[in-house]
Design a protein around this motif. Structure first.
Motif, PDB file in Angstrom:
ATOM      1  N   ALA A  63       0.857  -1.192   0.000  1.00  0.00           N
ATOM      2  CA  ALA A  63       0.000   0.000   0.000  1.00  0.00           C
ATOM      3  C   ALA A  63       0.896   1.247   0.000  1.00  0.00           C
ATOM      4  CB  ALA A  63      -0.896  -0.001   1.239  1.00  0.00           C
ATOM      5  N   PRO A  64       0.348   2.404  -0.318  1.00  0.00           N
ATOM      6  CA  PRO A  64       1.144   3.625  -0.286  1.00  0.00           C
ATOM      7  C   PRO A  64       1.677   3.920   1.117  1.00  0.00           C
ATOM      8  CG  PRO A  64      -0.899   3.996  -1.479  1.00  0.00           C
ATOM      9  CD  PRO A  64      -1.007   2.644  -0.819  1.00  0.00           C
ATOM     10  N   ARG A  65       2.834   4.509   1.147  1.00  0.00           N
ATOM     11  CA  ARG A  65       3.475   4.920   2.399  1.00  0.00           C
ATOM     12  C   ARG A  65       2.617   5.969   3.095  1.00  0.00           C
ATOM     13  NH1 ARG A  65       8.054   8.994   2.567  1.00  0.00           N
ATOM     14  NH2 ARG A  65       9.029   8.689   4.588  1.00  0.00           N
ATOM     15  N   SER A  66       2.587   5.947   4.416  1.00  0.00           N
ATOM     16  CA  SER A  66       1.814   6.928   5.179  1.00  0.00           C
ATOM     17  C   SER A  66       2.340   8.334   4.919  1.00  0.00           C
ATOM     18  CB  SER A  66       1.885   6.614   6.679  1.00  0.00           C
ATOM     19  OG  SER A  66       3.202   6.747   7.161  1.00  0.00           O
ATOM     20  N   GLU A  67       1.440   9.290   4.929  1.00  0.00           N
ATOM     21  CA  GLU A  67       1.844  10.681   4.725  1.00  0.00           C
ATOM     22  C   GLU A  67       2.538  11.243   5.958  1.00  0.00           C
ATOM     23  OE1 GLU A  67      -1.238  13.235   3.325  1.00  0.00           O
ATOM     24  OE2 GLU A  67      -1.897  11.808   1.807  1.00  0.00           O
ATOM     25  N   ASP A 121      -0.292 -10.069   2.574  1.00  0.00           N
ATOM     26  CA  ASP A 121       0.033 -11.304   1.857  1.00  0.00           C
ATOM     27  C   ASP A 121      -1.028 -11.572   0.791  1.00  0.00           C
ATOM     28  OD1 ASP A 121       2.320 -12.046   3.499  1.00  0.00           O
ATOM     29  OD2 ASP A 121       0.839 -12.374   5.078  1.00  0.00           O
ATOM     30  N   ILE A 122      -0.572 -12.022  -0.365  1.00  0.00           N
ATOM     31  CA  ILE A 122      -1.520 -12.374  -1.432  1.00  0.00           C
ATOM     32  C   ILE A 122      -1.273 -13.798  -1.889  1.00  0.00           C
ATOM     33  CG2 ILE A 122      -1.965 -10.064  -2.220  1.00  0.00           C
ATOM     34  CD1 ILE A 122       0.009 -10.461  -4.468  1.00  0.00           C
ATOM     35  N   TYR A 145      -7.631  -0.161   1.838  1.00  0.00           N
ATOM     36  CA  TYR A 145      -7.035   0.324   0.600  1.00  0.00           C
ATOM     37  C   TYR A 145      -7.176  -0.747  -0.474  1.00  0.00           C
ATOM     38  CZ  TYR A 145      -3.574   1.727  -2.826  1.00  0.00           C
ATOM     39  OH  TYR A 145      -2.953   2.067  -3.999  1.00  0.00           O
ATOM     40  N   ASN A 146      -7.540  -0.316  -1.652  1.00  0.00           N
ATOM     41  CA  ASN A 146      -7.651  -1.206  -2.808  1.00  0.00           C
ATOM     42  C   ASN A 146      -8.598  -2.381  -2.535  1.00  0.00           C
ATOM     43  OD1 ASN A 146      -7.001  -1.730  -5.478  1.00  0.00           O
ATOM     44  ND2 ASN A 146      -5.189  -2.939  -4.972  1.00  0.00           N
ATOM     45  N   GLY A 147      -9.634  -2.114  -1.730  1.00  0.00           N
ATOM     46  CA  GLY A 147     -10.626  -3.136  -1.440  1.00  0.00           C
ATOM     47  C   GLY A 147     -10.219  -4.145  -0.382  1.00  0.00           C
ATOM     48  N   HIS A 148      -9.133  -3.886   0.337  1.00  0.00           N
ATOM     49  CA  HIS A 148      -8.638  -4.832   1.339  1.00  0.00           C
ATOM     50  C   HIS A 148      -8.433  -4.149   2.678  1.00  0.00           C
ATOM     51  CE1 HIS A 148      -7.958  -7.912  -1.692  1.00  0.00           C
ATOM     52  NE2 HIS A 148      -7.457  -6.951  -2.458  1.00  0.00           N
ATOM     53  N   SER A 149      -8.557  -4.945   3.735  1.00  0.00           N
ATOM     54  CA  SER A 149      -8.354  -4.408   5.076  1.00  0.00           C
ATOM     55  C   SER A 149      -7.455  -5.315   5.918  1.00  0.00           C
ATOM     56  CB  SER A 149      -9.701  -4.210   5.777  1.00  0.00           C
ATOM     57  OG  SER A 149     -10.382  -5.447   5.856  1.00  0.00           O
ATOM     58  N   ASP A 150      -6.669  -6.173   5.273  1.00  0.00           N
ATOM     59  CA  ASP A 150      -5.795  -7.105   6.002  1.00  0.00           C
ATOM     60  C   ASP A 150      -4.322  -6.694   5.914  1.00  0.00           C
ATOM     61  OD1 ASP A 150      -5.808  -7.672   3.268  1.00  0.00           O
ATOM     62  OD2 ASP A 150      -5.600  -9.833   3.539  1.00  0.00           O
ATOM     63  N   TRP A 151      -4.046  -5.424   6.137  1.00  0.00           N
ATOM     64  CA  TRP A 151      -2.697  -4.879   6.037  1.00  0.00           C
ATOM     65  C   TRP A 151      -1.925  -5.104   7.330  1.00  0.00           C
ATOM     66  CZ3 TRP A 151      -1.481  -3.681   1.245  1.00  0.00           C
ATOM     67  CH2 TRP A 151      -2.522  -3.412   0.356  1.00  0.00           C
ATOM     68  N   ARG A 152      -0.605  -5.129   7.228  1.00  0.00           N
ATOM     69  CA  ARG A 152       0.277  -5.332   8.380  1.00  0.00           C
ATOM     70  C   ARG A 152       1.583  -4.571   8.162  1.00  0.00           C
ATOM     71  NH1 ARG A 152       4.299  -8.608   6.573  1.00  0.00           N
ATOM     72  NH2 ARG A 152       3.820 -10.060   4.875  1.00  0.00           N
TER      73      ARG A 152
END
Length: 72
Positions: A5-9, A71-72, A26-33
């Motif tokens: 995902a894009p880097r935090s501002e 992860d994808i 972001y981009n339809g997903h909410s499983d970021w880490r």
């Protein structure tokens, strides 16, 4: 494989970076880490928080950006 995902501002504490990833949609997903150190080196153009930075978790004056991954 991972998606980046894009880097935090804004710069944030380690705990804020974890929460940022957990609540990011972001981009339809909410499983970021947080990325691992290796993922950060490979995919981010600048330094930032990784899951290996737990030593800084209680230090409120240490601020950095985060580049969430999943992860994808």
């Amino acid at each position: 494989m991972i998606e980046v995902a894009p880097r935090s501002e804004n710069r944030m504490t380690y705990e804020e970076a974890i929460l940022y990833c957990q609540f990011l949609e972001y981009n339809g997903h909410s499983d970021w880490r947080l990325p691992t150190s290796a993922e950060l080196l490979e995919h981010a153009s600048t330094r930032g928080w990784s899951d290996n930075d737990r030593a800084y978790s209680g230090l409120q004056y240490v601020l950095d950006h985060v580049t969430p991954v999943r992860d994808i």
